[in-house]
Write an enzyme that holds these catalytic residues in place. Structure first.
Site, mmCIF file in Angstrom:
data_model
loop_
_atom_site.group_PDB
_atom_site.id
_atom_site.type_symbol
_atom_site.label_atom_id
_atom_site.label_comp_id
_atom_site.label_asym_id
_atom_site.label_seq_id
_atom_site.Cartn_x
_atom_site.Cartn_y
_atom_site.Cartn_z
ATOM 1 N N ASP A 1 0.819 -1.204 0.000
ATOM 2 C CA ASP A 1 0.000 0.000 0.000
ATOM 3 C C ASP A 1 0.862 1.267 0.000
ATOM 4 O O ASP A 1 1.817 1.380 0.780
ATOM 5 C CB ASP A 1 -0.904 -0.005 1.240
ATOM 6 C CG ASP A 1 -1.807 1.207 1.317
ATOM 7 O OD1 ASP A 1 -2.649 1.359 0.430
ATOM 8 O OD2 ASP A 1 -1.643 2.001 2.257
ATOM 9 N N GLU B 1 1.528 0.028 -4.860
ATOM 10 C CA GLU B 1 0.649 1.154 -5.151
ATOM 11 C C GLU B 1 1.480 2.420 -4.957
ATOM 12 O O GLU B 1 2.102 2.603 -3.914
ATOM 13 C CB GLU B 1 -0.551 1.201 -4.218
ATOM 14 C CG GLU B 1 -1.466 2.383 -4.528
ATOM 15 C CD GLU B 1 -2.297 2.854 -3.340
ATOM 16 O OE1 GLU B 1 -3.242 3.622 -3.571
ATOM 17 O OE2 GLU B 1 -1.985 2.479 -2.196
#
Length: 578
Positions: free
Chosen positions: A245, A282
């Site tokens: 993330d 990401e």
């Protein structure tokens, strides 16, 4: 006899409380570590650590938290689970289709075991890989999972560690790989890691609280904590990869960046296990160094999400231009993201008020290292009301959007329910156990969207259980009317993607496009195939640069070949062989 160990470099004494009995700990050979040998323990024994005589604290490396994030930890023996996936060698990313899933809202029950009952749907759809949103233990019963507290423990309401293993084992039995979303850029509010050691630093700032300490004093052990966590998921849960993330928020100024170190360790584990392991980042930095090999000076990650591609497709099919969509919407933007990955590759970003990104070397970097998607959890859930595009778009436009994603040169990713045009919302929901934090989150979300003109009463309360329940998939939709038609379209496109090698060819230098801004159409050239998308309100005749010989897929009746052109009705999509 079990040995309990904990890193707590700043304390003068430590104890471990095992099944209600306190045992003193002694300094370990490794600086900052404490240990205690306790006879007669094994799996399913509750324990906690006490530092300098303080209150009991859960183990930072706890494998189970049956009483929630603040409760005592419980021992767990990974060797007790009986796996049936001995012949599984992993799922390589290239050529695959990914399906993003939130366990709590994928089924009415919201558990791993219930999700197993829907895996045949994914197999029939043509999906190759399931990507789970975070399952590390987080506050309350339901939430997105990005505020995980106990990073080594599986969220108990989902089914705990055995539940996750049963899910992965069932996926592998169906030839489905499994990725897990993990969060290393911050830890949820309420965690007690700071009581043990310098897990955080004030030298850097993140939007989510204190920055994880990756480059300040004590950071060697913090990095080891995170890397060991990643290896644990891959090794002990048989996961095929991790989605990392928001890696742009990993503040690390050491010569060996944390991501490169993580990649090196995961590659070593892959060699030891003799199976493929995937790392997907990401990032909003538009930096191809993430997926450039370590030999070439990059970090060596397998792939990264491409928000620019999403924004280009979303703005083209919806007409939205607010926020970061202000830079997108043109056919030229769609063409560039389909052929050169990033729209912002060193160019001006009006949304940011500066130039942004870096060019991808399309002659060397394969396209499968970038994920393309029409929807994902962020792009739906971070909207004011969590509305999916199916709630406002016609089926025709939905089919065009799906076509652009599933015939692009990138690795396609779907968000659960997208395949049948689910119009149920997927909203931002929480179950914070701290009343003050719960109010702050709800008030902050209302204030955020009030700045964009949304009445506060229109913004769902994240803490209201109804917000969570509204976000569950309605599986009955998949078999009804237009939803069934859209599902058939997704299956057709995924099957075509597998059947035609041009559609999985990752060589970006072989992809080119023609487009017309005024008439709102685009034709993508992929070998002998032409991907035709018409977004305008009128019928159009699109050039194919070659004689059309067959229509392999069409989203609407009325698509017809005429020599080296194709007649397209309004808002239509087609794949044509020349």
């Amino acid at each position: 006899m079990d040995v309990f160990r904990v890193w707590a470099p700043g304390v003068s004494g430590a104890e471990v409380d095992v099944a209600g009995q306190r045992h003193p700990m002694v300094p370990d050979a490794e600086p900052g570590w404490w240990q205690a040998s306790v006879p007669g323990t094994g799996a399913d024994v509750d324990y906690a650590f006490r530092l300098d005589g303080g209150d009991p604290l859960p183990d930072p490396r706890s494998l189970r938290q049956p009483f929630g994030i603040n409760g005592v930890s419980r021992t767990y023996d990974h060797s007790c689970f009986r796996w049936t996936d001995r012949g599984w060698r992993g799922g390589p990313l290239h050529g695959s289709v990914i399906y993003e899933m939130h366990v709590g809202t994928f089924t009415p029950e919201g558990t791993f075991d219930a999700a197993v009952g829907r895996l045949d749907h994914l197999r029939d759809l043509g999906v190759d890989t399931v990507e789970l949103m975070p399952v590390a233990s987080f506050p309350g019963r339901h939430g997105w999972g990005y505020d995980g507290i106990n990073l080594w423990a599986v969220h108990e309401p989902y089914g705990g560690p055995d539940g996750l293993k049963r899910f992965v084992d069932a996926c592998h039995a169906r030839r489905l790989a499994v990725l897990l979303d993990v969060v290393y850029n911050h830890v949820g509010i309420g965690n007690r890691l700071g009581d043990f050691g310098p897990y955080f630093t004030e030298a850097h700032v993140t939007p989510w609280g204190p920055a994880v300490n990756l480059d300040q004093p004590g950071s060697d052990e913090v990095r080891a904590f995170l890397i060991s966590n990643a290896l644990m998921w891959l090794r002990d849960y048989h996961l095929d990869g991790l989605r990392l993330d928001a890696v742009h928020a990993l503040e690390d100024h050491r010569a060996l960046h944390f991501l490169e170190q993580l990649t090196s360790e995961v590659q070593a584990l892959a060699a030891r296990l003799n199976r493929d392991l995937v790392l997907i980042a990401e990032s909003d930095a538009n930096d191809p160094r993430l997926v450039t090999s370590r030999e070439a000076g990059g970090y060596g990650l397998t792939a990264q999400w491409s928000d620019d591609f999403h924004h280009a497709v979303h703005a083209a099919v919806t007409g939205e231009r607010q926020g970061y969509y202000c830079d997108f919407g043109s056919m030229a933007a769609l063409e560039k993201t389909l052929t050169r990955v990033f729209f912002h590759d060193g160019s001006w970003s009006a949304f940011r008020g500066r130039s942004h990104g870096r060019q991808v070397d399309i002659f060397r970097v394969p396209a499968h290292r970038f994920l393309g998607y029409l929807q994902n959890h962020d792009q739906i859930g971070n909207r004011a009301t969590g509305d999916r595009i199916a709630a406002s778009l016609s089926p025709g436009l939905l089919k065009v959007g799906a076509g652009l994603v599933l015939t692009a040169p990138y690795t396609p990713m779907l968000f659960m329910g997208e395949e049948w045009g689910a119009d149920t919302p997927w909203q931002y929901f929480t179950d914070h156990i701290d009343p003050g934090l719960a109010r702050a989150v709800a008030d902050g979300r209302r204030a955020e969207f009030a700045r964009f003109g949304w009445p506060p009463g229109d913004i769902p309360d994240p803490q209201d259980e109804a917000t969570f329940l509204r976000s569950k998939l309605d599986w009955s939709q998949a078999g009804r009317g237009e939803h069934r038609e859209i599902l058939a379209w997704y299956r057709e496109l995924i099957a075509l993607r597998r059947a035609r090698p041009e559609l999985t060819d990752p060589r970006l230098d072989r992809v080119r496009a023609d487009c017309n801004e005024d008439e709102r159409w685009l034709v993508l050239h992929r070998g002998r195939l032409r991907i035709a998308a018409s977004l305008g309100p009128s019928p159009r005749r699109l050039p194919l640069a070659g004689k059309g010989t067959a229509i392999l897929a069409a989203s609407a009746p009325g698509v017809a070949l005429d020599g080296d052109t194709v007649a397209m009705p309004p808002t239509a999509f087609a794949v044509i062989e020349t």
